[in-house]
Scaffold this motif. Structure first.
Motif, PDB file in Angstrom:
ATOM      1  N   UNK A   1     -64.807  90.597  18.545  1.00  0.00           N
ATOM      2  CA  UNK A   1     -64.069  90.942  19.764  1.00  0.00           C
ATOM      3  C   UNK A   1     -63.535  89.687  20.450  1.00  0.00           C
ATOM      4  N   UNK A   2     -64.343  88.605  20.444  1.00  0.00           N
ATOM      5  CA  UNK A   2     -63.875  87.346  21.022  1.00  0.00           C
ATOM      6  C   UNK A   2     -62.642  86.835  20.278  1.00  0.00           C
ATOM      7  N   UNK A   3     -62.680  86.920  18.946  1.00  0.00           N
ATOM      8  CA  UNK A   3     -61.535  86.473  18.159  1.00  0.00           C
ATOM      9  C   UNK A   3     -60.298  87.304  18.470  1.00  0.00           C
ATOM     10  N   UNK A   4     -60.482  88.614  18.619  1.00  0.00           N
ATOM     11  CA  UNK A   4     -59.349  89.479  18.960  1.00  0.00           C
ATOM     12  C   UNK A   4     -58.826  89.159  20.355  1.00  0.00           C
ATOM     13  N   UNK A   5     -59.737  88.853  21.279  1.00  0.00           N
ATOM     14  CA  UNK A   5     -59.321  88.499  22.638  1.00  0.00           C
ATOM     15  C   UNK A   5     -58.480  87.222  22.621  1.00  0.00           C
TER      16      UNK A   5
ATOM     17  N   UNK B   1     -71.487  90.558  27.763  1.00  0.00           N
ATOM     18  CA  UNK B   1     -72.437  91.231  28.644  1.00  0.00           C
ATOM     19  C   UNK B   1     -72.903  92.534  27.996  1.00  0.00           C
ATOM     20  N   UNK B   2     -73.973  93.075  28.537  1.00  0.00           N
ATOM     21  CA  UNK B   2     -74.500  94.340  28.041  1.00  0.00           C
ATOM     22  C   UNK B   2     -74.632  95.306  29.216  1.00  0.00           C
ATOM     23  N   UNK B   3     -73.854  96.402  29.205  1.00  0.00           N
ATOM     24  CA  UNK B   3     -72.935  96.830  28.151  1.00  0.00           C
ATOM     25  C   UNK B   3     -71.622  96.054  28.189  1.00  0.00           C
ATOM     26  N   UNK B   4     -70.892  96.123  27.087  1.00  0.00           N
ATOM     27  CA  UNK B   4     -69.612  95.424  26.999  1.00  0.00           C
ATOM     28  C   UNK B   4     -68.611  96.047  27.967  1.00  0.00           C
ATOM     29  N   UNK B   5     -67.937  95.198  28.718  1.00  0.00           N
ATOM     30  CA  UNK B   5     -66.881  95.651  29.618  1.00  0.00           C
ATOM     31  C   UNK B   5     -65.538  95.164  29.074  1.00  0.00           C
ATOM     32  N   UNK B   6     -64.577  96.063  29.039  1.00  0.00           N
ATOM     33  CA  UNK B   6     -63.249  95.717  28.518  1.00  0.00           C
ATOM     34  C   UNK B   6     -62.225  95.528  29.637  1.00  0.00           C
ATOM     35  N   UNK B   7     -62.712  95.289  30.858  1.00  0.00           N
ATOM     36  CA  UNK B   7     -61.793  95.096  31.984  1.00  0.00           C
ATOM     37  C   UNK B   7     -60.897  93.877  31.779  1.00  0.00           C
ATOM     38  N   UNK B   8     -61.501  92.743  31.441  1.00  0.00           N
ATOM     39  CA  UNK B   8     -60.715  91.527  31.235  1.00  0.00           C
ATOM     40  C   UNK B   8     -59.824  91.664  30.003  1.00  0.00           C
ATOM     41  N   UNK B   9     -60.322  92.357  28.980  1.00  0.00           N
ATOM     42  CA  UNK B   9     -59.532  92.579  27.768  1.00  0.00           C
ATOM     43  C   UNK B   9     -58.263  93.359  28.112  1.00  0.00           C
ATOM     44  N   UNK B  10     -58.419  94.427  28.902  1.00  0.00           N
ATOM     45  CA  UNK B  10     -57.267  95.234  29.281  1.00  0.00           C
ATOM     46  C   UNK B  10     -56.295  94.478  30.159  1.00  0.00           C
ATOM     47  N   UNK B  11     -56.832  93.707  31.126  1.00  0.00           N
ATOM     48  CA  UNK B  11     -55.951  92.937  32.011  1.00  0.00           C
ATOM     49  C   UNK B  11     -55.178  91.887  31.218  1.00  0.00           C
ATOM     50  N   UNK B  12     -55.847  91.238  30.284  1.00  0.00           N
ATOM     51  CA  UNK B  12     -55.179  90.235  29.459  1.00  0.00           C
ATOM     52  C   UNK B  12     -54.119  90.878  28.568  1.00  0.00           C
ATOM     53  N   UNK B  13     -54.434  92.062  28.051  1.00  0.00           N
ATOM     54  CA  UNK B  13     -53.465  92.766  27.204  1.00  0.00           C
ATOM     55  C   UNK B  13     -52.196  93.091  27.981  1.00  0.00           C
ATOM     56  N   UNK B  14     -52.343  93.582  29.212  1.00  0.00           N
ATOM     57  CA  UNK B  14     -51.166  93.900  30.022  1.00  0.00           C
ATOM     58  C   UNK B  14     -50.341  92.648  30.315  1.00  0.00           C
ATOM     59  N   UNK B  15     -51.034  91.549  30.631  1.00  0.00           N
ATOM     60  CA  UNK B  15     -50.335  90.302  30.936  1.00  0.00           C
ATOM     61  C   UNK B  15     -49.560  89.802  29.718  1.00  0.00           C
TER      62      UNK B  15
ATOM     63  N   UNK C   1     -66.730  89.134  29.917  1.00  0.00           N
ATOM     64  CA  UNK C   1     -67.162  90.532  29.909  1.00  0.00           C
ATOM     65  C   UNK C   1     -67.582  90.991  28.518  1.00  0.00           C
ATOM     66  N   UNK C   2     -67.087  90.328  27.493  1.00  0.00           N
ATOM     67  CA  UNK C   2     -67.451  90.711  26.129  1.00  0.00           C
ATOM     68  C   UNK C   2     -68.841  90.217  25.744  1.00  0.00           C
TER      69      UNK C   2
END
Length: 280
Positions: free
Chosen positions: A174-178, A243-257, A240-241
């Motif tokens: 997931x980090x690599x994908x981010x 942490x437990x549980x995994x949160x995809x908030x930053x992933x989604x915000x980065x994707x939109x940007x 956020x990736x």
């Protein structure tokens, strides 16, 4: 085989994308850049192994590495994002269109026919594939050298929870994908810069410089209103990736940007390329 015929073969259904990937990954320059990226986790692991005593104090990330070699991948990604990855991504994306123009092959590709939109999409896909390969290489080499030089065991996440090595491996992917996602905006900027010139070095330099400028602006508190709009603003926001549980908030915000930059600069690249007279 004549050059027009060779190019014509590249334009069969799905052949153009495969040809572009082969073009990107067969170059000695590409392998040299990937080898340089692979050295980042290797050098980090060796430096920590030679200079850090496991029983002594020191920076937290060094202690994490000496206690668990899996942290080499995370540390290498963190070190590579500000400088090394933007540098190599700028080289590859800056060469997309300008490289073909400098070799005089664009007009043959368009006569084949390829179509200008398809040409732009395939060139961008090649740059994205390189971003993914580069980040996965750092993760895999980091994990391998970490396992070789340090013990491997349960990983303590930022939330304090411990997970086993396999669970952490999934998070490493997931980090690599981010990180790959973080490079999409820069790749689109490089594509646009490459469509403006027939000199690849100029497009490469402009892309790398813009990556540095964005990061500098992101550090100026006087421009805090601008920070959320900078393509580099969320490059290091992958906490956020871990942490437990995994949160995809930053992933989604980065994707939109990043997708915003892809849409804007992709459209600009196509607009520039669709209206220019191709003479090379």
């Amino acid at each position: 085989m004549s050059q027009p015929e060779a190019v014509r073969r590249r334009t069969r259904p799905f052949a153009l994308l495969g040809s572009e990937l082969a073009l990107v990954f067969r170059r000695r320059r590409t392998w040299a850049m990937l080898a340089a990226l692979a050295l980042v986790p290797v050098l980090i692991a060796i430096a920590v192994r030679l200079t850090t005593d496991r029983d002594s104090g020191g920076p937290a990330f060094l202690g994490d590495i000496t206690n668990n070699g899996l942290f080499v991948s995370f540390t290498a990604l963190t070190v590579s994002i500000p400088l090394f990855l933007p540098l190599v991504v700028g080289v590859v994306s800056g060469d997309t269109v300008a490289g073909e123009a400098s070799h005089g092959t664009i007009r043959y590709l368009l006569v084949a026919p390829t179509g200008r939109l398809r040409f732009i999409l395939v060139k961008y896909a090649g740059a994205v594939a390189f971003c993914l390969a580069a980040t996965l290489l750092i993760v895999l080499v980091g994990a391998a050298v970490g396992a070789l030089l340090f013990p491997i065991g349960p990983v303590t996440l930022l939330s304090g929870t411990q997970v086993d090595g396999w669970s952490y491996a999934g998070r490493a992917v997931l980090l690599a994908l981010y990180v790959t996602l973080s490079m999409l905006g820069l790749s689109a900027i490089g594509l646009f810069a490459s469509s403006l010139t027939t000199v690849p070095v100029g497009a490469m330099a402009a892309t790398v410089v813009l990556a540095g400028v964005s990061q500098v602006l992101d550090q100026l508190p006087q421009l805090d209103w601008l920070h959320p709009f900078l393509f580099s603003h969320l490059w290091l926001g992958f906490g956020d990736l871990l942490r437990d549980p995994v949160s995809f908030d930053s992933f989604g915000a980065n994707a939109l940007l990043q997708l915003g930059y892809v849409a804007v600069f992709g459209a600009l690249a196509y607009g520039r390329f669709a209206t220019k007279d191709v003479l090379s």
